[in-house]
Scaffold this active site. Structure first.
Site, PDB file in Angstrom:
ATOM      1  N   HIS A  38       0.803  -1.232   0.000  1.00 48.06           N
ATOM      2  CA  HIS A  38       0.000   0.000   0.000  1.00 48.06           C
ATOM      3  C   HIS A  38       0.846   1.298   0.000  1.00 48.06           C
ATOM      4  CE1 HIS A  38      -3.521  -2.445   1.157  1.00 48.06           C
ATOM      5  NE2 HIS A  38      -2.798  -2.984   2.111  1.00 48.06           N
TER       6      HIS A  38
HETATM    7  C1  BDR Z   1      -3.269   0.710   5.212  1.00 45.96           C
HETATM    8  O1  BDR Z   1      -3.486   0.227   6.538  1.00 45.96           O
HETATM    9  C2  BDR Z   1      -2.300  -0.295   7.068  1.00 45.96           C
HETATM   10  O2  BDR Z   1      -2.508  -1.601   7.463  1.00 45.96           O
HETATM   11  C3  BDR Z   1      -1.236  -0.178   6.022  1.00 45.96           C
HETATM   12  O3  BDR Z   1      -0.021   0.252   6.595  1.00 45.96           O
HETATM   13  C4  BDR Z   1      -1.772   0.848   5.055  1.00 45.96           C
HETATM   14  O4  BDR Z   1      -1.384   2.147   5.401  1.00 45.96           O
HETATM   15  C5  BDR Z   1      -3.938  -0.230   4.234  1.00 45.96           C
HETATM   16  O5  BDR Z   1      -5.311  -0.309   4.476  1.00 45.96           O
END
Ligand code: BDR
Ligand code: CA
Length: 336
Positions: free
Chosen positions: A264
């Site tokens: 992400h």
């Molecule tokens: C987001 O939530 C966290 O688990 C990850 O770091 C990312 O920023 C994804 O939904």
């Protein structure tokens, strides 16, 4: 702009980014590491000619604040960039109780990294004060905020000192989802779900906003070959990335039946380095803060079916091959 084509918006952004390429772009990274946050921080620190990291502000999110601070410190140490200060920020969302995600990231938040305790402590002062004083300091270039976690620190800073808005170039965020739905509830993505009130402040701020929703990040999957490319660098940084991603992907592989996990947060830094790997459009985005059923949903007017004003450049697609090639190329600069 209404209903602009993906290509036209991408081109507009590319040309505006190129105008300011003469000196490194000053940024603050607001983050809740998290393996994917860690890779994003490493990517930014690997590119000092393009990006100047003024500081890292930790927020509670994936794991509680003491761990997100510690993890940020471990990453700057790994990158031999302890000159970049790490500040502890808000330890809970503005209104709602904290929700964490150890079920994804492991008990430490950086499981798989192989990193021990950092030697350095957090810088003195609160992250929100650092954001405010840094933005208000006289400088010849506005500052970009890269938001990789819940938006609590940023919204608190905007509420406490509205004058900082004039000094923000743009806020580039990972969060939300449209066609992909949510990853915590059917409608909500983690970063927005954890602090929807903070997100509503940011999306109502009138600032230039850029969003990497799940629609982008679910296309940036860590395949075994892609993880191996980091390990093949043969450096501590490459091994750390490979170890973290190997751990991190297991949750989404099981959940979605995909070949790998979505990487992400590094998409935010990739946007600064090469927006050509992304396509998107200007839209209106509003945050649900009332309904428990849809709490934290990003209501993205992708098809321009309302007359609400565009307030965010929302990306919807990424060239995953180019993205991972960029990542490996730049992580290779971290030779230690
Ligand atoms: C987001 O939530 C966290 O688990 C990850 O770091 C990312 O920023 C994804 O939904
Ligand atoms: Ca994060």
């Amino acid at each position: 702009m209404s209903n602009a084509s993906d290509d036209s918006v991408s081109k507009i952004r590319v040309s505006s980014n190129r105008l300011s390429k003469s000196r490194p772009r000053p940024i603050i990274i607001d983050t809740d590491p998290g393996q994917d946050d860690a890779v994003a921080i490493m990517l930014a620190l690997a590119c000092p000619e393009e990006i100047e990291v003024l500081g890292i502000t930790a927020v509670a999110g994936n794991v509680p604040l003491p761990l997100t601070v510690k993890n940020a410190l471990s990453i700057v140490q790994l990158c031999q960039r302890t000159d970049v200060p790490v500040f502890a920020g808000c330890d809970r969302p503005m209104v709602r109780p904290l929700v964490t995600a150890e079920y994804v990231h492991g008990a430490t938040g950086l499981n798989g990294s192989g990193l021990g305790d950092p030697a350095q402590e957090a810088a003195d002062g609160h992250a929100v004060d650092f954001i405010i004083t840094t933005l208000l300091a006289e400088r010849d270039q506005k500052v970009t905020i890269c938001a990789l976690g819940p938006l609590t620190n940023i919204a608190t800073a905007l509420e406490r000192e509205p004058a900082i808005a004039a000094q923000i170039e743009e806020i580039v965020m990972m969060g939300g989802g449209l066609f992909e739905g949510g990853n915590v509830t059917p409608g909500a993505e983690f970063n927005i779900y954890v602090d929807p009130q903070a997100a509503a402040i940011v999306f109502g701020s009138g600032l230039a906003l850029v969003l990497m929703p799940l629609d982008v990040t679910h296309k940036a999957l860590t395949t075994p070959e892609r993880i191996e490319a980091f390990r093949a660098l043969g450096s501590p940084a490459g091994n750390c990335v490979a170890g973290m991603l190997g751990f991190f992907e297991r949750f989404d592989v099981e959940k979605y039946g995909s070949v790998g996990g979505p990487l992400h947060d590094p998409t935010v830094i990739a946007y600064l380095l090469d927006p050509n790997v992304l396509t998107g459009r200007l839209c209106n985005v509003e945050i649900e803060t009332e309904s428990e059923l849809t709490m934290g949903t990003t209501v993205i007017d992708w098809w321009n079916v309302t007359d609400r004003p565009n307030n965010c450049l929302v990306f919807g697609d990424i060239d995953a091959e180019a993205f991972f090639a960029l990542l490996v190329e730049r992580i290779a600069f971290l030779t230690h």
